[in-house]
Scaffold this motif. Structure first.
Motif, PDB file in Angstrom:
ATOM      1  N   THR A   1       0.839  -1.204   0.000  1.00  0.00           N
ATOM      2  CA  THR A   1       0.000   0.000   0.000  1.00  0.00           C
ATOM      3  C   THR A   1       0.869   1.246   0.000  1.00  0.00           C
ATOM      4  O   THR A   1       0.636   2.187  -0.776  1.00  0.00           O
ATOM      5  CB  THR A   1      -0.949   0.003   1.216  1.00  0.00           C
ATOM      6  N   LYS A   2       1.887   1.273   0.847  1.00  0.00           N
ATOM      7  CA  LYS A   2       2.811   2.415   0.884  1.00  0.00           C
ATOM      8  C   LYS A   2       3.636   2.487  -0.394  1.00  0.00           C
ATOM      9  O   LYS A   2       3.940   3.572  -0.883  1.00  0.00           O
ATOM     10  CB  LYS A   2       3.732   2.319   2.104  1.00  0.00           C
ATOM     11  N   MET A   3       3.998   1.327  -0.945  1.00  0.00           N
ATOM     12  CA  MET A   3       4.754   1.314  -2.200  1.00  0.00           C
ATOM     13  C   MET A   3       3.926   1.935  -3.315  1.00  0.00           C
ATOM     14  O   MET A   3       4.436   2.730  -4.103  1.00  0.00           O
ATOM     15  CB  MET A   3       5.170  -0.114  -2.550  1.00  0.00           C
ATOM     16  N   GLN A   4       2.646   1.586  -3.385  1.00  0.00           N
ATOM     17  CA  GLN A   4       1.769   2.125  -4.430  1.00  0.00           C
ATOM     18  C   GLN A   4       1.594   3.631  -4.266  1.00  0.00           C
ATOM     19  O   GLN A   4       1.639   4.384  -5.244  1.00  0.00           O
ATOM     20  CB  GLN A   4       0.410   1.426  -4.418  1.00  0.00           C
ATOM     21  N   ALA A   5       1.414   4.093  -3.031  1.00  0.00           N
ATOM     22  CA  ALA A   5       1.258   5.532  -2.781  1.00  0.00           C
ATOM     23  C   ALA A   5       2.533   6.282  -3.175  1.00  0.00           C
ATOM     24  O   ALA A   5       2.474   7.357  -3.780  1.00  0.00           O
ATOM     25  CB  ALA A   5       0.921   5.790  -1.317  1.00  0.00           C
ATOM     26  N   THR A   6       3.679   5.710  -2.857  1.00  0.00           N
ATOM     27  CA  THR A   6       4.953   6.326  -3.237  1.00  0.00           C
ATOM     28  C   THR A   6       5.097   6.357  -4.756  1.00  0.00           C
ATOM     29  O   THR A   6       5.522   7.358  -5.321  1.00  0.00           O
ATOM     30  CB  THR A   6       6.125   5.559  -2.593  1.00  0.00           C
ATOM     31  N   LEU A   7       4.720   5.263  -5.403  1.00  0.00           N
ATOM     32  CA  LEU A   7       4.796   5.194  -6.865  1.00  0.00           C
ATOM     33  C   LEU A   7       3.903   6.254  -7.507  1.00  0.00           C
ATOM     34  O   LEU A   7       4.313   6.917  -8.459  1.00  0.00           O
ATOM     35  CB  LEU A   7       4.400   3.793  -7.330  1.00  0.00           C
ATOM     36  N   ASP A   8       2.703   6.433  -6.975  1.00  0.00           N
ATOM     37  CA  ASP A   8       1.783   7.447  -7.512  1.00  0.00           C
ATOM     38  C   ASP A   8       2.384   8.843  -7.401  1.00  0.00           C
ATOM     39  O   ASP A   8       2.344   9.631  -8.356  1.00  0.00           O
ATOM     40  CB  ASP A   8       0.438   7.405  -6.777  1.00  0.00           C
ATOM     41  N   ASN A   9       2.942   9.161  -6.238  1.00  0.00           N
ATOM     42  CA  ASN A   9       3.534  10.493  -6.060  1.00  0.00           C
ATOM     43  C   ASN A   9       4.817  10.648  -6.855  1.00  0.00           C
ATOM     44  O   ASN A   9       5.112  11.741  -7.348  1.00  0.00           O
ATOM     45  CB  ASN A   9       3.766  10.798  -4.584  1.00  0.00           C
ATOM     46  N   LEU A  10       5.570   9.575  -6.999  1.00  0.00           N
ATOM     47  CA  LEU A  10       6.779   9.630  -7.819  1.00  0.00           C
ATOM     48  C   LEU A  10       6.402   9.923  -9.273  1.00  0.00           C
ATOM     49  O   LEU A  10       7.047  10.749  -9.926  1.00  0.00           O
ATOM     50  CB  LEU A  10       7.547   8.311  -7.703  1.00  0.00           C
ATOM     51  N   ALA A  11       5.351   9.294  -9.765  1.00  0.00           N
ATOM     52  CA  ALA A  11       4.888   9.553 -11.136  1.00  0.00           C
ATOM     53  C   ALA A  11       4.503  11.020 -11.297  1.00  0.00           C
ATOM     54  O   ALA A  11       4.893  11.675 -12.276  1.00  0.00           O
ATOM     55  CB  ALA A  11       3.699   8.653 -11.463  1.00  0.00           C
ATOM     56  N   ARG A  12       3.742  11.539 -10.338  1.00  0.00           N
ATOM     57  CA  ARG A  12       3.341  12.953 -10.403  1.00  0.00           C
ATOM     58  C   ARG A  12       4.565  13.863 -10.397  1.00  0.00           C
ATOM     59  O   ARG A  12       4.626  14.846 -11.138  1.00  0.00           O
ATOM     60  CB  ARG A  12       2.427  13.274  -9.220  1.00  0.00           C
ATOM     61  N   ALA A  13       5.527  13.540  -9.550  1.00  0.00           N
ATOM     62  CA  ALA A  13       6.725  14.382  -9.438  1.00  0.00           C
ATOM     63  C   ALA A  13       7.537  14.357 -10.725  1.00  0.00           C
ATOM     64  O   ALA A  13       8.031  15.395 -11.178  1.00  0.00           O
ATOM     65  CB  ALA A  13       7.577  13.921  -8.250  1.00  0.00           C
ATOM     66  N   LEU A  14       7.685  13.195 -11.330  1.00  0.00           N
ATOM     67  CA  LEU A  14       8.468  13.091 -12.566  1.00  0.00           C
ATOM     68  C   LEU A  14       7.799  13.854 -13.702  1.00  0.00           C
ATOM     69  O   LEU A  14       8.464  14.526 -14.488  1.00  0.00           O
ATOM     70  CB  LEU A  14       8.659  11.623 -12.950  1.00  0.00           C
ATOM     71  N   ILE A  15       6.493  13.775 -13.782  1.00  0.00           N
ATOM     72  CA  ILE A  15       5.757  14.503 -14.819  1.00  0.00           C
ATOM     73  C   ILE A  15       5.775  15.998 -14.529  1.00  0.00           C
ATOM     74  O   ILE A  15       5.903  16.815 -15.440  1.00  0.00           O
ATOM     75  CB  ILE A  15       4.338  13.931 -14.971  1.00  0.00           C
ATOM     76  N   LEU A  16       5.701  16.359 -13.257  1.00  0.00           N
ATOM     77  CA  LEU A  16       5.741  17.760 -12.842  1.00  0.00           C
ATOM     78  C   LEU A  16       7.009  18.462 -13.338  1.00  0.00           C
ATOM     79  O   LEU A  16       6.959  19.608 -13.773  1.00  0.00           O
ATOM     80  CB  LEU A  16       5.667  17.851 -11.308  1.00  0.00           C
ATOM     81  N   THR A  17       8.142  17.752 -13.311  1.00  0.00           N
ATOM     82  CA  THR A  17       9.413  18.368 -13.746  1.00  0.00           C
ATOM     83  C   THR A  17       9.601  18.277 -15.259  1.00  0.00           C
ATOM     84  O   THR A  17      10.637  18.670 -15.770  1.00  0.00           O
ATOM     85  CB  THR A  17      10.619  17.719 -13.045  1.00  0.00           C
ATOM     86  N   GLN A  18       8.611  17.749 -15.953  1.00  0.00           N
ATOM     87  CA  GLN A  18       8.617  17.662 -17.416  1.00  0.00           C
ATOM     88  C   GLN A  18       9.844  16.950 -17.972  1.00  0.00           C
ATOM     89  O   GLN A  18      10.424  17.347 -18.975  1.00  0.00           O
ATOM     90  CB  GLN A  18       8.468  19.056 -18.020  1.00  0.00           C
ATOM     91  N   GLY A  19      10.241  15.891 -17.267  1.00  0.00           N
ATOM     92  CA  GLY A  19      11.341  15.063 -17.748  1.00  0.00           C
ATOM     93  C   GLY A  19      12.717  15.504 -17.310  1.00  0.00           C
ATOM     94  O   GLY A  19      13.700  14.850 -17.630  1.00  0.00           O
ATOM     95  N   LYS A  20      12.802  16.616 -16.609  1.00  0.00           N
ATOM     96  CA  LYS A  20      14.114  17.091 -16.155  1.00  0.00           C
ATOM     97  C   LYS A  20      14.701  16.139 -15.118  1.00  0.00           C
ATOM     98  O   LYS A  20      15.892  15.877 -15.113  1.00  0.00           O
ATOM     99  CB  LYS A  20      13.988  18.502 -15.581  1.00  0.00           C
ATOM    100  N   MET A  21      13.833  15.638 -14.226  1.00  0.00           N
ATOM    101  CA  MET A  21      14.280  14.711 -13.195  1.00  0.00           C
ATOM    102  C   MET A  21      13.924  13.282 -13.607  1.00  0.00           C
ATOM    103  O   MET A  21      12.919  13.049 -14.278  1.00  0.00           O
ATOM    104  CB  MET A  21      13.614  15.044 -11.857  1.00  0.00           C
ATOM    105  N   THR A  22      14.746  12.344 -13.196  1.00  0.00           N
ATOM    106  CA  THR A  22      14.524  10.932 -13.503  1.00  0.00           C
ATOM    107  C   THR A  22      14.325  10.158 -12.201  1.00  0.00           C
ATOM    108  O   THR A  22      14.564  10.685 -11.116  1.00  0.00           O
ATOM    109  CB  THR A  22      15.730  10.344 -14.250  1.00  0.00           C
ATOM    110  N   VAL A  23      13.927   8.906 -12.338  1.00  0.00           N
ATOM    111  CA  VAL A  23      13.799   8.054 -11.156  1.00  0.00           C
ATOM    112  C   VAL A  23      15.162   7.899 -10.490  1.00  0.00           C
ATOM    113  O   VAL A  23      15.274   7.891  -9.269  1.00  0.00           O
ATOM    114  CB  VAL A  23      13.203   6.681 -11.530  1.00  0.00           C
ATOM    115  N   GLN A  24      16.219   7.808 -11.293  1.00  0.00           N
ATOM    116  CA  GLN A  24      17.566   7.704 -10.736  1.00  0.00           C
ATOM    117  C   GLN A  24      17.887   8.946  -9.897  1.00  0.00           C
ATOM    118  O   GLN A  24      18.468   8.839  -8.819  1.00  0.00           O
ATOM    119  CB  GLN A  24      18.590   7.531 -11.845  1.00  0.00           C
ATOM    120  N   ASP A  25      17.505  10.113 -10.375  1.00  0.00           N
ATOM    121  CA  ASP A  25      17.721  11.336  -9.596  1.00  0.00           C
ATOM    122  C   ASP A  25      17.022  11.253  -8.251  1.00  0.00           C
ATOM    123  O   ASP A  25      17.595  11.609  -7.218  1.00  0.00           O
ATOM    124  CB  ASP A  25      17.191  12.574 -10.349  1.00  0.00           C
TER     125      ASP A  25
END
Length: 185
Positions: free
Chosen positions: A128-152
């Motif tokens: 459940t926490k993994m899914q919530a983190t994944l959802d926010n990570l997706a939002r954050a990556l899209i928010l930066t318009q590709g400037k930031m990566t999962v590795q970052d």
């Protein structure tokens, strides 16, 4: 017309042989890891089937590679943990690849980096926490318009100091990645 058809059949056969060989090599890795014995291998393959089902454009070998990145990140092949989150990681990879094609998208690295974020946050046993983190990570990556990566973001999570990522809530992902994107040149 026949020559064109023959060339298409030939390229299809070559791709099928390459995919089968790729899958066989990944399957050898599953055997070599040996987490959980025979049941563990069956679990890994079942999770991989869920990844493949949720991501119809993903090959069988790629689904297994992504699943193995999850197994490596959690040191587990428990379907209750990985069975729900790994298909979603595959979907996120597809979205990020489509939205930001200029980035390099290596499936295994992407999966390892996402699982690295989960591990740094100390949540690899809580789907459940993994899914919530994944959802926010997706939002954050899209928010930066590709400037930031999962590795970052994995780097940000790990460099905060031991336990720092574990103390933060999911909304902090958005703030951390927004702040880091301002510093990334």
């Amino acid at each position: 017309g026949q020559l064109y058809a023959a060339s298409k059949i030939e390229s299809g056969l070559k791709a099928s042989i390459k995919d089968a060989d790729d899958y066989a090599r990944v399957l050898e890795r599953v055997d070599a890891v040996g987490i959980g014995g025979r049941l563990g291998k069956d679990n890994t393959l079942a999770i991989s089937k869920e990844v493949e089902k949720a991501n119809p454009n993903m090959t069988q070998a790629d689904a297994l590679k992504l699943t193995m990145s999850g197994v490596a990140g959690t040191v587990s092949n428990d379907p209750k943990i990985l069975g729900t989150v790994m298909p979603e990681i595959g979907k996120l990879m597809a979205v990020i690849s489509r939205q930001f094609p200029e980035q390099t998208h290596n499936l295994e690295d992407f999966g390892r980096n996402v699982m690295g974020v989960m591990e740094a946050r100390g949540i690899t046993s809580d789907p459940t926490k993994m899914q919530a983190t994944l959802d926010n990570l997706a939002r954050a990556l899209i928010l930066t318009q590709g400037k930031m990566t999962v590795q970052d973001y994995e780097t940000i999570s790990r460099r905060g100091g031991a336990g720092n990522a574990q103390l933060k809530d999911n909304d902090s992902i958005l703030y951390d990645i927004a702040a880091a994107s301002q510093m990334k040149v």
